[in-house]
Every structure is written in structure tokens, then in C-alpha cells.
Design a protein around this motif. Structure first.
Motif: not given
Length: 308
Positions: A269-290
Motif C-alpha cells: 500500500h502506497t502512503v505519501e507524506i502529505g506535508g508538514e503540520l505545525f503542532s507544538d510550535a509555530m513557523g519561523a518569525p516573519g512567515t505566515p506560519e509564524g
């Protein structure tokens, strides 16, 4: 360092820092007379910044990619807490070993857990019988945390009460719009495909709020170990349910999720990594995910793209 050693180090460090900074609450404020606020996570820093705006100087102890479950405060962190005029933290044991520090700091200045704003009947319980600390993944919960921050800032700095209340009301509108966006987008995934597998059990509030079936390889805390049986259990589920994507987390090593992908492949069965989620920490400052708004929107969009 074992638990006893940590306790001795903590007591000595706190004593030394408080001796230097003084036993009372910090006075004088930050640059330009701003209220000095120290917080633990980026999510709380973002919340305080949106309510306090120009009236606060916010220092966060944990940055992008930092796992709060495993975090150990440094002497520098304790100095930042001692220097603050008010402290906000998550609570519900998210910050791991820092609980003793908050107890000691609370004797000196307002030290507030934003989780205090969540009614007990809305808190989820873990398999171990403790309360799940990942409250920010239900935007409705974060709205209640907003009230805690607003009230804490008003109590400490009543001169700017009107501004704090106006800022909180404006941010409330943005949070309500985010909640509606998440609900609409996730509902577009067919129900049988709305299954989300991640590295650890951080998304249960998210699942309850937005009707997503969530499963984690590790427990609520990343300090928990996972074994071959845990991997096999989820591999079997991926194969049986024909789930096509799993997700890595920004603050958790991806090797556990890669083990699931390899295990499923070995069973045809082929399973892809669907992407990276932010869970216990946000993204880098200055980015939308921050920002909290950008982090949640990123997670929703990533999940929808991978599962739809």
C-alpha cells in the motif's frame, strides 16, 4: 539530569536569580514604558502581541520548532521570567518540567495559565487520565484563552484597559473567521477520507472541533516512547482503510512517520507524506506560519490538499 538533580538545580538557580533581580515584581517596564511580558510558547506570544500591541514587550522562551514537552528551562530563561512583570504559560503540563518554576514565580508576580479559561467539561482526557494540553487546535478554545490574556493585561495595566479590550475584540473577529474557514474547508473532504495520522497525539481538539478522525503514533507527549507494536497497529490501519497520506510535524523528528510509510509499502500500500503540520510550535518569525492565524490556515490547507 535525574528528577532530584533537576529539582536541586532549579532551586539554586531560582534563588540566585531572584537574589540578583530582587524578590518583588519587575519594575520600570520595558522600552518606552511598555509592560514586560514573558511567555512560554510562540502561540501565546502571538496572542499577547495581538491584545497588547504597542503597550507590551513580549519575550517568548520557546521558538520555532521547539518541542515544549521536552523543554528544560535554562538559567537565562529563569532570568527572563524573573525580569517580567507578568507571565503567561499554557498549563495542563504542556511545559513539562517547568511547573515548579511557575509555582515559585506566582508568589512574586501574576503568572497565568491560559488554559484556565477553558471550562473543565471542554477539556479532553488522555488515555493516561490527564488533561490534553493542546487546547489551541480548537479555535473556539483559543478564543477563551484570548479572554484570559485580555483580563490579565487589564488587571496588570488598567491604564490601557480600553486599548486591550478594543484589540481583543478586533482579534476575536479574525479568530471567528478562521474557525469558520477551517470548518468549511475540512468539511469538503469526504467523510471516509477525513482521517489524519501524525507523529504524536496533538490534534484531538482539532479532530473534535472539525470532525476529523485523528491518530498519533506517540502519545499526548513526545516524551512518550513508541514501539514496534504501535507502528504495526497504524500500518495495518493505513492498509485496511486505504489511507493515502500521513503527516510529519515541524517540532517532531520525521523518522516515526517514515516508518509508517515504509511499513505500508512493505504490505503493498502506497502512503505519501502529505506535508508538514505545525503542532507544538509555530513557523519561523516573519512567515505566515509564524502567526497563529497563519499556522492554523496552513495546517487546514495542507490536510485538505493531501486527503481530498
Amino acid at each position: 539530569m535525574n528528577k532530584r538533580g533537576w529539582g536541586v538545580w532549579l532551586a539554586l538557580t531560582l534563588a540566585a536569580v531572584l537574589l540578583v533581580t530582587g524578590c518583588g515584581p519587575a519594575s520600570g517596564g520595558g522600552a518606552g514604558g511598555k509592560l514586560k511580558v514573558t511567555v512560554t510558547t510562540g502561540m501565546i506570544a502571538d496572542l499577547v502581541g495581538n491584545v497588547g500591541k504597542d503597550h507590551v514587550e513580549v519575550t517568548a522562551l520557546m521558538g520555532s520548532g521547539v518541542d515544549p514537552h521536552l523543554y528544560k528551562a535554562s538559567e537565562g530563561d529563569i532570568a527572563k521570567l524573573a525580569d517580567a512583570q507578568i507571565i503567561f504559560y499554557n498549563g495542563l503540563h504542556l511545559e513539562g518540567r517547568m511547573g515548579d518554576i511557575f509555582v515559585k514565580m506566582a508568589a512574586q508576580k501574576p503568572t497565568i495559565a491560559v488554559a484556565e479559561g477553558i471550562p473543565k467539561d471542554l477539556l479532553l482526557e488522555t488515555a493516561a487520565g490527564t488533561e490534553d494540553p493542546h487546547i489551541w487546535f480548537d479555535v473556539a478554545n483559543w478564543i477563551k484563552a484570548l479572554d484570559v490574556v485580555r483580563d490579565g493585561l487589564v488587571a496588570k495595566d488598567p491604564a490601557h484597559k480600553a486599548d486591550y479590550e478594543a484589540n481583543a475584540a478586533a482579534y476575536l473577529t479574525q479568530l471567528q473567521e478562521l474557525d469558520s474557514y477551517a470548518r468549511t474547508q475540512l468539511a469538503s473532504i469526504p467523510k471516509e477520507q477525513r482521517v489524519m495520522v501524525t507523529a504524536h497525539d496533538a490534534f484531538n481538539y482539532f479532530g473534535r472541533a472539525y470532525d476529523v478522525e485523528v491518530m498519533g503514533l506517540q502519545g499526548i507527549s513526545t516524551a512518550a516512547e513508541y514501539g514496534l507494536n504501535d507502528v504495526q497497529r497504524l500500518v495495518d490501519l493505513l492498509v485496511q482503510r486505504k489511507i493515502k497520506a500521513v503527516f510529519v510535524e515541524s517540532s517532531v523528528p520525521k523518522r516515526s512517520i517514515e516508518a509508517l510509510v515504509e511499513g505500508a509499502r512493505a504490505k503493498g500500500h502506497t502512503v505519501e507524506i502529505g506535508g508538514e503540520l505545525f503542532s507544538d510550535a509555530m513557523g519561523a518569525p516573519g512567515t505566515p506560519e509564524g502567526t497563529y492565524l497563519g499556522m492554523v490556515r496552513h495546517n487546514v490547507d495542507t490536510i485538505v490538499k493531501a486527503l481530498k
